[in-house]
Design a protein around this motif. Structure first.
Motif, short mmCIF file in Angstrom:
data_model
loop_
_atom_site.label_atom_id
_atom_site.label_comp_id
_atom_site.label_asym_id
_atom_site.label_seq_id
_atom_site.Cartn_x
_atom_site.Cartn_y
_atom_site.Cartn_z
N PRO A 36 0.80 -1.24 0.00
CA PRO A 36 0.00 0.00 0.00
C PRO A 36 0.83 1.28 0.00
N THR A 37 2.17 1.16 0.05
CA THR A 37 3.00 2.34 0.26
C THR A 37 3.37 2.96 -1.07
N ILE A 38 2.34 3.40 -1.79
CA ILE A 38 2.55 4.03 -3.09
C ILE A 38 1.92 5.42 -3.06
N PRO A 39 2.49 6.36 -3.82
CA PRO A 39 2.01 7.75 -3.77
C PRO A 39 1.03 8.10 -4.88
N TYR A 40 0.34 7.10 -5.43
CA TYR A 40 -0.62 7.32 -6.51
C TYR A 40 -1.67 6.22 -6.43
N ASP A 41 -2.73 6.36 -7.22
CA ASP A 41 -3.77 5.34 -7.23
C ASP A 41 -3.22 4.02 -7.75
N TYR A 42 -3.73 2.93 -7.19
CA TYR A 42 -3.24 1.60 -7.56
C TYR A 42 -3.32 1.37 -9.07
#
Length: 295
Positions: A250-256
């Motif tokens: 989940p550690t992303i800075p944008y939509d999946y």
């Protein structure tokens, strides 16, 4: 309530049964909170602002993945120091029991006794290991790992390995110590995370040379990590059987959905980058590697 994702319909349009995401993290809540603090503070191993997109409970995050059409995923714990791998492995084993669409994941660290708990994890049915040399500050060819690598190669359990120098390199990153390991033990089934960013060409070399060395797409080709050289795209097309879909959820800075979009927009840009390539990357390669089949 979050609006339903349109991604499953788009996957179906490409003939995909869903996504097989080999680079997802689920960690014990105390460890997860500590990891997120490092990202929030843009700590020395992060190096830039990194707003985390998905911070819900474990249950909420699992349901989010399923809502995106992810049918198989990992938990990928990684030991950052001696003495924590056993705790992480026990937690991940229980997690995969609770959520059977998650591959049973584990980690290891160069420490006395590592070969024993790696063997125990293999005997218990682990499906994938994860190690992170930048965070753990160790080399892949550390002699303490020799027997563990031998057991992993014999059992053919893939190891997702963050060894590239992104986001911040140190003396424990880069292709050279993976190359040294593969010279000694070419049958180790390594999956190089992030396509080896930023040493893309060097890690493509290793995947082209060693039968059991693969790469994952995690964060590569996205607008956040838009540094992949166009001249390397033909090699990505040629290696379509050895590239696996990964996201870092989940550690992303944008939509999946953006990770899938970033791959779909590669199509047609070089020989081999076609719909069949996308189907293999997003499902078929991982399904074959982990002996999984669509239902």
């Amino acid at each position: 309530m979050t609006a339903p994702s349109a991604l499953p319909e788009r996957l179906a349009a490409y003939g995909l049964p869903g996504l097989f995401d080999v680079h997802v993290h689920f960690l014990p809540p105390n460890i997860q909170a500590a990891v997120w603090r490092q990202f929030d503070e843009a700590g020395p191993k992060i190096g830039r602002a990194w707003p985390i997109r998905y911070r819900g409970t474990i249950e909420e995050r699992v349901e989010q993945l399923r809502g995106f059409g992810v049918r198989r995923f990992t938990s990928l714990p990684y030991a950052h120091k001696p003495g924590v791998a056993g705790y992480l492995n026990d937690w991940a084993a229980e997690f995969s029991t609770q959520y059977p669409d998650c591959l049973r994941s584990a980690t290891f660290y160069p420490e006395p006794g590592v070969e024993d708990y790696v063997a125990a994890a293999i005997d218990a049915g682990v499906q994938v290991f994860k190690i992170h040399t930048q965070v753990g500050e160790f080399l892949l060819d550390d002699p303490l790992l020799d027997l563990a690598w031998d057991a992993i190669a014999e059992a053919a359990v893939p190891v997702v390995t963050h060894v590239g120098s992104g986001p911040v390199g140190n003396v424990f990153t880069g292709p050279e110590h993976l190359r040294r390991l593969l010279v000694r033990q070419p049958d180790v089934p390594v999956v190089v995370a992030h396509l080896g960013a930023p040493e893309f060409a060097e890690f493509l070399d290793l995947a082209e040379t060693y039968e059991h060395t693969r790469l994952d797409t995690t964060m590569v080709f996205t607008d956040f990590l838009a540094s992949f050289p166009d001249e390397l795209l033909p090699r990505v097309g040629q290696l379509g059987d050895k590239i696996l879909y990964g996201s870092d959820f989940p550690t992303i800075p944008y939509d999946y959905e953006h990770q899938f979009d970033s791959l779909a927009r590669l199509l047609g840009r070089a020989p081999g980058l076609d719909d069949d390539w996308l189907r293999k990357v997003c499902w078929g390669n991982a399904a074959g590697l982990f002996s999984d089949q669509p239902v």
